[in-house]
Design a protein around this motif. Structure first.
Motif, PDB file in Angstrom:
ATOM      1  N   SER A 179      -9.245  -2.910  -6.632  1.00  0.00           N
ATOM      2  CA  SER A 179      -9.538  -4.171  -7.319  1.00  0.00           C
ATOM      3  C   SER A 179      -8.327  -5.097  -7.373  1.00  0.00           C
ATOM      4  CB  SER A 179     -10.027  -3.885  -8.745  1.00  0.00           C
ATOM      5  OG  SER A 179     -11.211  -3.104  -8.733  1.00  0.00           O
ATOM      6  N   LEU A 180      -7.139  -4.568  -7.096  1.00  0.00           N
ATOM      7  CA  LEU A 180      -5.928  -5.384  -7.113  1.00  0.00           C
ATOM      8  C   LEU A 180      -5.769  -6.239  -5.853  1.00  0.00           C
ATOM      9  CD1 LEU A 180      -3.241  -2.951  -8.593  1.00  0.00           C
ATOM     10  CD2 LEU A 180      -4.035  -5.094  -9.613  1.00  0.00           C
ATOM     11  N   THR A 181      -6.577  -5.974  -4.844  1.00  0.00           N
ATOM     12  CA  THR A 181      -6.391  -6.673  -3.562  1.00  0.00           C
ATOM     13  C   THR A 181      -6.466  -8.197  -3.676  1.00  0.00           C
ATOM     14  OG1 THR A 181      -8.743  -6.265  -3.064  1.00  0.00           O
ATOM     15  CG2 THR A 181      -7.127  -4.758  -2.114  1.00  0.00           C
ATOM     16  N   PRO A 182      -7.320  -8.795  -4.541  1.00  0.00           N
ATOM     17  CA  PRO A 182      -7.324 -10.268  -4.604  1.00  0.00           C
ATOM     18  C   PRO A 182      -5.961 -10.867  -4.951  1.00  0.00           C
ATOM     19  CG  PRO A 182      -9.270  -9.395  -5.691  1.00  0.00           C
ATOM     20  CD  PRO A 182      -8.377  -8.211  -5.380  1.00  0.00           C
ATOM     21  N   ALA A 207      -6.086  -3.832  15.165  1.00  0.00           N
ATOM     22  CA  ALA A 207      -7.078  -3.769  14.088  1.00  0.00           C
ATOM     23  C   ALA A 207      -7.476  -2.337  13.805  1.00  0.00           C
ATOM     24  CB  ALA A 207      -8.316  -4.595  14.473  1.00  0.00           C
ATOM     25  N   ALA A 208      -7.700  -1.557  14.875  1.00  0.00           N
ATOM     26  CA  ALA A 208      -8.079  -0.152  14.709  1.00  0.00           C
ATOM     27  C   ALA A 208      -6.955   0.636  14.036  1.00  0.00           C
ATOM     28  CB  ALA A 208      -8.424   0.460  16.065  1.00  0.00           C
ATOM     29  N   PHE A 209      -5.714   0.295  14.366  1.00  0.00           N
ATOM     30  CA  PHE A 209      -4.563   0.996  13.777  1.00  0.00           C
ATOM     31  C   PHE A 209      -4.498   0.751  12.270  1.00  0.00           C
ATOM     32  CE2 PHE A 209       0.028   1.040  12.647  1.00  0.00           C
ATOM     33  CZ  PHE A 209       0.256   2.392  12.858  1.00  0.00           C
ATOM     34  N   ILE A 210      -4.669  -0.514  11.864  1.00  0.00           N
ATOM     35  CA  ILE A 210      -4.666  -0.828  10.435  1.00  0.00           C
ATOM     36  C   ILE A 210      -5.859  -0.190   9.744  1.00  0.00           C
ATOM     37  CG2 ILE A 210      -4.798  -2.688   8.733  1.00  0.00           C
ATOM     38  CD1 ILE A 210      -2.120  -2.477  10.091  1.00  0.00           C
ATOM     39  N   THR A 264      -4.785   6.379   4.158  1.00  0.00           N
ATOM     40  CA  THR A 264      -4.202   6.273   2.816  1.00  0.00           C
ATOM     41  C   THR A 264      -5.279   6.401   1.739  1.00  0.00           C
ATOM     42  OG1 THR A 264      -4.330   3.849   3.011  1.00  0.00           O
ATOM     43  CG2 THR A 264      -2.223   4.893   3.549  1.00  0.00           C
ATOM     44  N   ASN A 265      -6.469   5.885   2.032  1.00  0.00           N
ATOM     45  CA  ASN A 265      -7.601   6.016   1.113  1.00  0.00           C
ATOM     46  C   ASN A 265      -7.921   7.488   0.853  1.00  0.00           C
ATOM     47  OD1 ASN A 265     -10.115   6.080  -0.133  1.00  0.00           O
ATOM     48  ND2 ASN A 265     -11.182   4.982   1.472  1.00  0.00           N
ATOM     49  N   THR A 266      -8.034   8.260   1.931  1.00  0.00           N
ATOM     50  CA  THR A 266      -8.378   9.683   1.806  1.00  0.00           C
ATOM     51  C   THR A 266      -7.295  10.460   1.069  1.00  0.00           C
ATOM     52  OG1 THR A 266      -9.589   9.533   3.904  1.00  0.00           O
ATOM     53  CG2 THR A 266      -9.086  11.737   3.081  1.00  0.00           C
ATOM     54  N   ASN A 267      -6.035  10.171   1.373  1.00  0.00           N
ATOM     55  CA  ASN A 267      -4.945  10.874   0.706  1.00  0.00           C
ATOM     56  C   ASN A 267      -4.805  10.462  -0.757  1.00  0.00           C
ATOM     57  OD1 ASN A 267      -3.075  12.695   2.527  1.00  0.00           O
ATOM     58  ND2 ASN A 267      -3.782  11.012   3.818  1.00  0.00           N
ATOM     59  N   LEU A 268      -5.162   9.218  -1.064  1.00  0.00           N
ATOM     60  CA  LEU A 268      -5.172   8.789  -2.468  1.00  0.00           C
ATOM     61  C   LEU A 268      -6.236   9.566  -3.238  1.00  0.00           C
ATOM     62  CD1 LEU A 268      -4.437   7.007  -4.860  1.00  0.00           C
ATOM     63  CD2 LEU A 268      -5.897   5.213  -3.893  1.00  0.00           C
ATOM     64  N   LEU A 269      -7.442   9.667  -2.653  1.00  0.00           N
ATOM     65  CA  LEU A 269      -8.501  10.434  -3.303  1.00  0.00           C
ATOM     66  C   LEU A 269      -8.164  11.922  -3.380  1.00  0.00           C
ATOM     67  CD1 LEU A 269     -11.668   8.746  -1.739  1.00  0.00           C
ATOM     68  CD2 LEU A 269     -10.907   8.613  -4.121  1.00  0.00           C
ATOM     69  N   ARG A 270      -7.341  12.371  -2.462  1.00  0.00           N
ATOM     70  CA  ARG A 270      -6.925  13.777  -2.464  1.00  0.00           C
ATOM     71  C   ARG A 270      -6.081  14.097  -3.692  1.00  0.00           C
ATOM     72  NH1 ARG A 270      -2.862  16.379   2.100  1.00  0.00           N
ATOM     73  NH2 ARG A 270      -3.249  18.593   1.680  1.00  0.00           N
ATOM     74  N   ALA A 329      -1.269   5.168  -3.523  1.00  0.00           N
ATOM     75  CA  ALA A 329      -2.030   4.025  -4.030  1.00  0.00           C
ATOM     76  C   ALA A 329      -1.453   2.709  -3.508  1.00  0.00           C
ATOM     77  CB  ALA A 329      -2.041   4.036  -5.561  1.00  0.00           C
ATOM     78  N   PHE A 330      -0.135   2.563  -3.575  1.00  0.00           N
ATOM     79  CA  PHE A 330       0.494   1.334  -3.092  1.00  0.00           C
ATOM     80  C   PHE A 330       0.394   1.226  -1.572  1.00  0.00           C
ATOM     81  CE2 PHE A 330       2.614   1.251  -7.282  1.00  0.00           C
ATOM     82  CZ  PHE A 330       2.397  -0.082  -7.592  1.00  0.00           C
ATOM     83  N   ALA A 331       0.483   2.356  -0.875  1.00  0.00           N
ATOM     84  CA  ALA A 331       0.319   2.342   0.579  1.00  0.00           C
ATOM     85  C   ALA A 331      -1.083   1.864   0.950  1.00  0.00           C
ATOM     86  CB  ALA A 331       0.580   3.726   1.158  1.00  0.00           C
ATOM     87  N   TYR A 332      -2.082   2.360   0.214  1.00  0.00           N
ATOM     88  CA  TYR A 332      -3.465   1.932   0.463  1.00  0.00           C
ATOM     89  C   TYR A 332      -3.627   0.446   0.158  1.00  0.00           C
ATOM     90  CZ  TYR A 332      -8.429   1.188  -0.244  1.00  0.00           C
ATOM     91  OH  TYR A 332      -9.692   0.682  -0.190  1.00  0.00           O
ATOM     92  N   LEU A 333      -3.055  -0.006  -0.950  1.00  0.00           N
ATOM     93  CA  LEU A 333      -3.173  -1.400  -1.352  1.00  0.00           C
ATOM     94  C   LEU A 333      -2.597  -2.330  -0.283  1.00  0.00           C
ATOM     95  CD1 LEU A 333      -3.934  -3.444  -3.551  1.00  0.00           C
ATOM     96  CD2 LEU A 333      -1.683  -3.052  -4.580  1.00  0.00           C
ATOM     97  N   ILE A 334      -1.455  -1.951   0.286  1.00  0.00           N
ATOM     98  CA  ILE A 334      -0.813  -2.786   1.308  1.00  0.00           C
ATOM     99  C   ILE A 334      -1.640  -2.816   2.593  1.00  0.00           C
ATOM    100  CG2 ILE A 334       1.200  -2.968   2.821  1.00  0.00           C
ATOM    101  CD1 ILE A 334       2.864  -1.874   0.456  1.00  0.00           C
ATOM    102  N   THR A 335      -2.142  -1.648   3.021  1.00  0.00           N
ATOM    103  CA  THR A 335      -2.884  -1.600   4.284  1.00  0.00           C
ATOM    104  C   THR A 335      -4.224  -2.326   4.178  1.00  0.00           C
ATOM    105  OG1 THR A 335      -3.759   0.590   3.656  1.00  0.00           O
ATOM    106  CG2 THR A 335      -1.839   0.542   5.118  1.00  0.00           C
ATOM    107  N   ILE A 336      -4.939  -2.152   3.073  1.00  0.00           N
ATOM    108  CA  ILE A 336      -6.244  -2.803   2.951  1.00  0.00           C
ATOM    109  C   ILE A 336      -6.069  -4.310   2.802  1.00  0.00           C
ATOM    110  CG2 ILE A 336      -6.479  -2.644   0.432  1.00  0.00           C
ATOM    111  CD1 ILE A 336      -9.241  -2.075   3.064  1.00  0.00           C
ATOM    112  N   THR A 337      -4.986  -4.756   2.153  1.00  0.00           N
ATOM    113  CA  THR A 337      -4.718  -6.188   2.041  1.00  0.00           C
ATOM    114  C   THR A 337      -4.375  -6.777   3.398  1.00  0.00           C
ATOM    115  OG1 THR A 337      -3.905  -5.892  -0.230  1.00  0.00           O
ATOM    116  CG2 THR A 337      -3.317  -7.938   0.894  1.00  0.00           C
ATOM    117  N   THR A 338      -3.572  -6.050   4.175  1.00  0.00           N
ATOM    118  CA  THR A 338      -3.235  -6.492   5.530  1.00  0.00           C
ATOM    119  C   THR A 338      -4.485  -6.665   6.367  1.00  0.00           C
ATOM    120  OG1 THR A 338      -1.113  -5.317   5.430  1.00  0.00           O
ATOM    121  CG2 THR A 338      -1.922  -5.937   7.619  1.00  0.00           C
ATOM    122  N   GLU A 339      -5.405  -5.728   6.232  1.00  0.00           N
ATOM    123  CA  GLU A 339      -6.659  -5.823   6.975  1.00  0.00           C
ATOM    124  C   GLU A 339      -7.435  -7.072   6.561  1.00  0.00           C
ATOM    125  OE1 GLU A 339     -10.320  -2.867   8.033  1.00  0.00           O
ATOM    126  OE2 GLU A 339      -9.907  -3.228   5.932  1.00  0.00           O
TER     127      GLU A 339
END
Length: 333
Positions: A106-109, A78-81, A88-94, A158-168
């Motif tokens: 917002s695409l996570t649903p 869980a901590a790893f995800i 990925t969130n921070t690098n997306l904002l970067r 963005a897609f990397a973040y979307l996949i990781t947050i959905t997995t979580e």
């Protein structure tokens, strides 16, 4: 006198959560713009949160579960995800503006619905739910097509973040809920284990070379950069507190509505304070995506409410879920 006091306490928690949640993405964007070391920035955030929980516990302001290696071993996936989601969130904002982050968040649903149906054998979403998901997708596609800042780097993150947050959302939260940790226990384990993993990512990404070069050149960060980093660390801790406390103080529906309002606040504040935002049409598509999210929440709440009226046992399960979900509020908004 008890009822008015409870009312003011709940109102304060909701306002605190709304402010922290709506400002967090903008503050993180502000921080990464002035302090271009995403790995080091997130490490400082983890250190602040873990240390604050430990110190406040020693002072008697809160209690958290003790660090046990067996529990930590079970919590590690869980901590790893969680780390990957923040990374990925921070690098997306970067590389992108806050609006792009909100669109993909917002695409996570859509991915959650697909994952629930495909892997967790949940029922196929209702027509109303599918309609809301189509609106979300349409708004997101319109935003991407008209994004003048489109680049492979931005959308890869963005897609990397979307996949990781959905997995979580789909897997990790349901797994860690069985560990029996309290609210601050989740915060403590999440941030402490993420802090331990940070040096590995420094090496893998090569960021440690940039940090060493800056140290060798005696780079001195200005007051704006220091303030931005401090704000991001403080708000990272505050969102954990207000997120958990607000979730416990109000109903799940009220908490969801607050989250939706937060997104609108984020968009409004982002437009007002600087020029790091989308075009007018891009903002319109973003608002369409958020509106689709509102319809999605209504459709899901409606289905859940009908099911709960028929099944008291399900009602109890949802109550327990509402008490536990959202342990990683820092990456939710």
């Amino acid at each position: 006198m008890v009822a008015p006091k409870q009312h003011y306490t709940t109102t304060s928690l909701v306002i605190g959560y709304a402010l922290c949640s709506s400002l967090l993405s903008i503050i993180n964007k502000f921080a990464i713009t002035n302090f271009n070391y995403p790995g080091l920035l997130t490490t400082l955030q983890y250190l602040t949160s873990a240390l604050a929980v430990r110190v406040l516990s020693k002072l008697g302001f809160l209690t958290h579960d003790p660090f046990v290696f067996e529990t930590a071993n079970k919590f590690l996936p869980a901590a790893f995800i969680f780390y990957l989601a923040i990374f990925t969130n921070t690098n997306l904002l970067r590389h992108a503006n806050v609006d792009t982050f909100i669109v993909f968040r917002s695409l996570t649903p859509i991915l959650v619905a697909v994952a629930d149906t495909s892997f967790r054998k949940q029922p196929v979403p209702s027509k109303f739910t599918c309609f809301s998901l189509v609106i979300i997708l349409g708004g997101a596609v319109g935003y991407v097509v008209n994004d003048s800042g489109f680049s492979l780097t931005v959308y890869s993150w963005a897609f990397a973040y979307l996949i990781t947050i959905t997995t979580e959302m789909v897997y990790i939260k349901h797994m860690v809920m069985n560990l029996g940790l309290g609210t601050w226990g989740f915060v403590y384990y999440n941030n402490l284990l993420s802090l331990m993993m940070a040096p590995v990512f420094w090496v893998v990404t090569g960021e440690y070379l940039d940090v060493l070069a800056a140290v060798g050149e005696n780079v001195v960060f200005d007051s704006v950069a220091v303030m931005a980093v401090l704000l991001s660390c403080v708000f990272g801790l505050l969102i954990s507190f207000f997120g958990f406390a607000c979730r416990k103080a109000v109903s799940a529906t009220a908490f969801t509505v607050t989250g939706v309002v937060n997104k609108f606040l984020t968009v409004g504040i982002n437009v007002l304070i600087w020029d790091k935002h989308a075009s007018p049409f891009g903002l319109f598509c973003l608002l369409v995506t958020i509106a689709g999210g509102v319809l999605y929440q209504q459709s899901v709440s409606g289905v859940s409410g009908a099911a709960l009226q028929r099944d008291p046992v399900a009602s109890k399960l949802v109550e327990n879920k509402d008490d536990g979900d959202g342990y990683s509020e820092k990456d939710q908004e």
